[in-house]
Design an enzyme around this catalytic site. Sequence first.
Site, PDB file in Angstrom:
ATOM      1  N   ASP A  55       0.853  -1.194   0.000  1.00  0.00           N
ATOM      2  CA  ASP A  55       0.000   0.000   0.000  1.00  0.00           C
ATOM      3  C   ASP A  55       0.882   1.234   0.000  1.00  0.00           C
ATOM      4  OD1 ASP A  55      -1.394   2.275   1.685  1.00  0.00           O
ATOM      5  OD2 ASP A  55      -2.997   1.040   0.855  1.00  0.00           O
ATOM      6  N   TYR A  99       3.423   9.815  -0.982  1.00  0.00           N
ATOM      7  CA  TYR A  99       4.494   9.291  -0.138  1.00  0.00           C
ATOM      8  C   TYR A  99       5.869   9.409  -0.782  1.00  0.00           C
ATOM      9  CZ  TYR A  99       0.429   6.985   2.019  1.00  0.00           C
ATOM     10  OH  TYR A  99      -0.786   6.716   2.593  1.00  0.00           O
ATOM     11  N   LYS A 152      -2.362   5.675  -4.652  1.00  0.00           N
ATOM     12  CA  LYS A 152      -3.434   6.651  -4.475  1.00  0.00           C
ATOM     13  C   LYS A 152      -3.189   7.917  -5.312  1.00  0.00           C
ATOM     14  CE  LYS A 152      -3.568   5.035   0.311  1.00  0.00           C
ATOM     15  NZ  LYS A 152      -2.190   4.521   0.362  1.00  0.00           N
ATOM     16  N   HIS A 206      -7.354   9.824  -2.934  1.00  0.00           N
ATOM     17  CA  HIS A 206      -6.726   9.920  -1.619  1.00  0.00           C
ATOM     18  C   HIS A 206      -7.566  10.683  -0.591  1.00  0.00           C
ATOM     19  CE1 HIS A 206      -2.421   9.659   0.195  1.00  0.00           C
ATOM     20  NE2 HIS A 206      -3.329   9.534   1.127  1.00  0.00           N
TER      21      HIS A 206
END
Length: 243
Positions: free
Chosen positions: A30, A35, A60, A93
């Site tokens: 994930d 990120y 996402k 997201h």
Amino acid sequence: MSTTSTSHQGGYSHDAVVYALQKCGIRHIDTAKRYGCESLLQKAIKESDVKREDLWITTKLWHSDYGYENTKQACLESCKRLGVQYLDLYLVHWPDAQVPGKSNREVRAETWRAMEDLYEKGICRSIGVSNFLINHLEQLKEDCKITPHVNQVEYHPFQRPEELVDYCRSRNIVFEGYCPLAKGEALTHPNIIQLAKKYGKTPAQICIRWSIQNGIVTIPKSTKIERIQENCEVRCGLLASYD
């Protein structure tokens, strides 16, 4: 165990991801564009020698890429960074769009129509949302065709959105819970420490098992190999830990 989660907080550990894939049998990764580690994950996946068809990869869509054409382009770019031809799950997201001149609802609808197209073309095997509340999901129901397959929301002993969980279950939307250790807060809570001592487990193991036993798809994360190993011992469905 099956899930390894990354995040923009706490950094990224190549060795931890490879260890999770090679030694713990973890197959669900994930991540998110936000990120900043999609390209790094491509390297870790290659080093692990785990076949692509054996992995479940979730990433996402960040709100700066919302909108019909932007969403499709962002998805292809995430695939490229991850080194894959398709995504197993692609999530919107956040519900807030932050697009000048358009309502959040209007942008969410445009974005979701692009997600539907990506799903129909097979670029995304599943599509979903993250941090959506009931009113957001109701609006999508009115505006679009495909019900989200997943809603990923924070879930732990101190945050239990049971009405949202029940709503998702009533519509066959899988509820995924992130931050099962409440960003570490749960590890020092007296009640959780007491339960850990009673059952001969760690506080993290207690929290993850609690979440799983509540029927939640649980996606904790860690950058430490020893934490990953510790939480792989929760033999009930998911992975790692949060530091």
